[in-house]
Design a protein around this motif. Structure first.
Motif, short mmCIF file in Angstrom:
data_model
loop_
_atom_site.label_atom_id
_atom_site.label_comp_id
_atom_site.label_asym_id
_atom_site.label_seq_id
_atom_site.Cartn_x
_atom_site.Cartn_y
_atom_site.Cartn_z
N ASP A 86 101.84 76.96 43.56
CA ASP A 86 100.68 77.58 42.91
C ASP A 86 99.39 77.08 43.54
OD1 ASP A 86 99.37 78.59 39.99
OD2 ASP A 86 98.48 76.75 40.78
N GLN A 87 99.25 75.77 43.63
CA GLN A 87 98.02 75.19 44.17
C GLN A 87 97.83 75.55 45.65
OE1 GLN A 87 95.62 73.21 42.21
NE2 GLN A 87 96.85 74.49 40.86
N ALA A 88 98.92 75.53 46.41
CA ALA A 88 98.82 75.88 47.82
C ALA A 88 98.37 77.32 48.02
CB ALA A 88 100.17 75.64 48.51
N ALA A 89 98.91 78.22 47.19
CA ALA A 89 98.53 79.63 47.29
C ALA A 89 97.06 79.83 46.94
CB ALA A 89 99.41 80.47 46.36
N HIS A 90 96.59 79.18 45.87
CA HIS A 90 95.18 79.30 45.49
C HIS A 90 94.27 78.82 46.61
CE1 HIS A 90 96.11 80.57 41.52
NE2 HIS A 90 96.44 79.39 41.02
N ARG A 91 94.62 77.69 47.22
CA ARG A 91 93.76 77.13 48.27
C ARG A 91 93.76 78.02 49.51
NH1 ARG A 91 92.75 71.56 46.93
NH2 ARG A 91 91.41 71.44 48.76
N ALA A 92 94.91 78.57 49.87
CA ALA A 92 94.98 79.46 51.03
C ALA A 92 94.17 80.72 50.79
CB ALA A 92 96.44 79.81 51.33
N ILE A 93 94.25 81.27 49.59
CA ILE A 93 93.47 82.47 49.27
C ILE A 93 91.99 82.15 49.27
CG2 ILE A 93 92.99 84.14 47.43
CD1 ILE A 93 96.04 83.94 46.77
N GLY A 94 91.64 80.91 48.94
CA GLY A 94 90.24 80.50 49.01
C GLY A 94 89.67 80.63 50.41
N VAL A 95 90.50 80.41 51.42
CA VAL A 95 90.06 80.60 52.81
C VAL A 95 89.72 82.06 53.06
CG1 VAL A 95 90.71 80.39 55.24
CG2 VAL A 95 91.43 78.64 53.60
N LEU A 96 90.58 82.95 52.57
CA LEU A 96 90.32 84.39 52.71
C LEU A 96 89.04 84.77 51.97
CD1 LEU A 96 91.07 87.31 53.44
CD2 LEU A 96 92.48 87.35 51.36
N ALA A 97 88.87 84.27 50.76
CA ALA A 97 87.69 84.59 49.97
C ALA A 97 86.42 84.11 50.66
CB ALA A 97 87.80 83.97 48.58
N LEU A 118 78.02 78.86 57.27
CA LEU A 118 78.21 79.41 55.93
C LEU A 118 79.69 79.37 55.54
CD1 LEU A 118 77.08 80.72 53.41
CD2 LEU A 118 77.26 82.95 54.55
N LEU A 119 80.55 79.71 56.50
CA LEU A 119 81.99 79.67 56.22
C LEU A 119 82.42 78.25 55.84
CD1 LEU A 119 84.82 80.90 56.16
CD2 LEU A 119 84.97 80.47 58.64
N GLY A 120 81.95 77.27 56.60
CA GLY A 120 82.31 75.89 56.32
C GLY A 120 81.82 75.45 54.94
N THR A 121 80.62 75.87 54.59
CA THR A 121 80.07 75.51 53.28
C THR A 121 80.88 76.14 52.15
OG1 THR A 121 77.84 75.34 54.21
CG2 THR A 121 78.01 75.62 51.82
N LEU A 122 81.18 77.43 52.29
CA LEU A 122 81.94 78.12 51.25
C LEU A 122 83.37 77.57 51.14
CD1 LEU A 122 80.74 81.78 51.87
CD2 LEU A 122 80.13 80.29 49.94
N LEU A 123 83.98 77.25 52.27
CA LEU A 123 85.31 76.65 52.24
C LEU A 123 85.29 75.34 51.46
CD1 LEU A 123 86.67 77.20 55.87
CD2 LEU A 123 87.64 78.12 53.76
N ALA A 124 84.27 74.54 51.72
CA ALA A 124 84.16 73.26 51.03
C ALA A 124 83.95 73.45 49.53
CB ALA A 124 83.00 72.45 51.61
#
Length: 203
Positions: free
Chosen positions: A176-187, A16-22
């Motif tokens: 900006d883009q790097a921060a959004h993507r990193a936060i996506g991992v947390l989300a 599930l984590l892998g799917t959501l990350l993608a």
């Protein structure tokens, strides 16, 4: 040679984590670039008490006369409205994509889990896109030199050149883009934890 085979709950969490990350990661550019209006992209970082038109142009005696009847608001108000509109569309797109993909694969993520992840992405996205918080973060991380060095030059319809700190082609845009993507991992991690914590308790 011994190998460790993960049990079913662990496998489910990782899947599930892998799917959501993608989903979060690959849908991000679509919602942040293609789905964002030009006005929101250009005005979401505005600040100030001076009056502007809804396209972000300052109100002057000439524009007030030529555009009589059109609404005006302060630069900060317009910036907040554009940010809110962009974040709402961005969040709706990511949430829809997450639901569509997981259900297509035969899994129904609980609403509370999806909302938790969506809230993380939405709130942080709004803060970052207002630009001043991102600039403060860059300064604390000693990236302000990078942001100031890698700016962009824009040309308007009359051929006038202006220097821009933000937007495509700048270091701040990359941060900006790097921060959004990193936060996506947390989300994605929080969404997975919320979705499968019940399963973990029963094992």
């Amino acid at each position: 040679m011994h190998t460790t085979v993960p049990d079913a709950p662990v496998t489910a969490r990782l899947a599930l984590l892998g799917t959501l990350l993608a989903v979060f990661g690959e849908i991000h550019p679509v919602m942040d670039q293609w789905a964002q209006s030009s006005r929101d992209a250009g005005c979401k970082g505005l600040y100030g008490d001076h009056l502007v038109h809804t396209d972000g142009k300052p109100v002057t005696a000439d524009t007030a006369r030529d555009r009589a009847g059109e609404p005006t608001l302060t630069a900060s108000q317009l910036g907040r409205r554009c940010t809110a509109r962009h974040v709402a569309a961005y969040s709706a797109g990511q949430l829809t994509a997450a639901v569509a993909v997981t259900r297509a694969l035969g899994y129904r993520v609980p609403a509370r889990a999806l909302l938790a992840g969506t809230a993380i992405n939405a709130i942080t996205h709004a803060v970052i896109d207002r630009r001043k918080p991102l600039l403060r973060l860059a300064k604390k991380a000693r990236k302000d030199g990078y942001a100031n060095h890698c700016q962009a030059v824009r040309m308007d319809d009359k051929g006038n050149l202006t220097r821009e700190l933000s937007g495509p082609g700048t270091a701040l845009f990359e941060l900006d883009q790097a921060a959004h993507r990193a936060i996506g991992v947390l989300a994605a991690t929080v969404t997975t934890w919320c979705a499968l914590r019940g399963a973990r308790k029963t094992t």
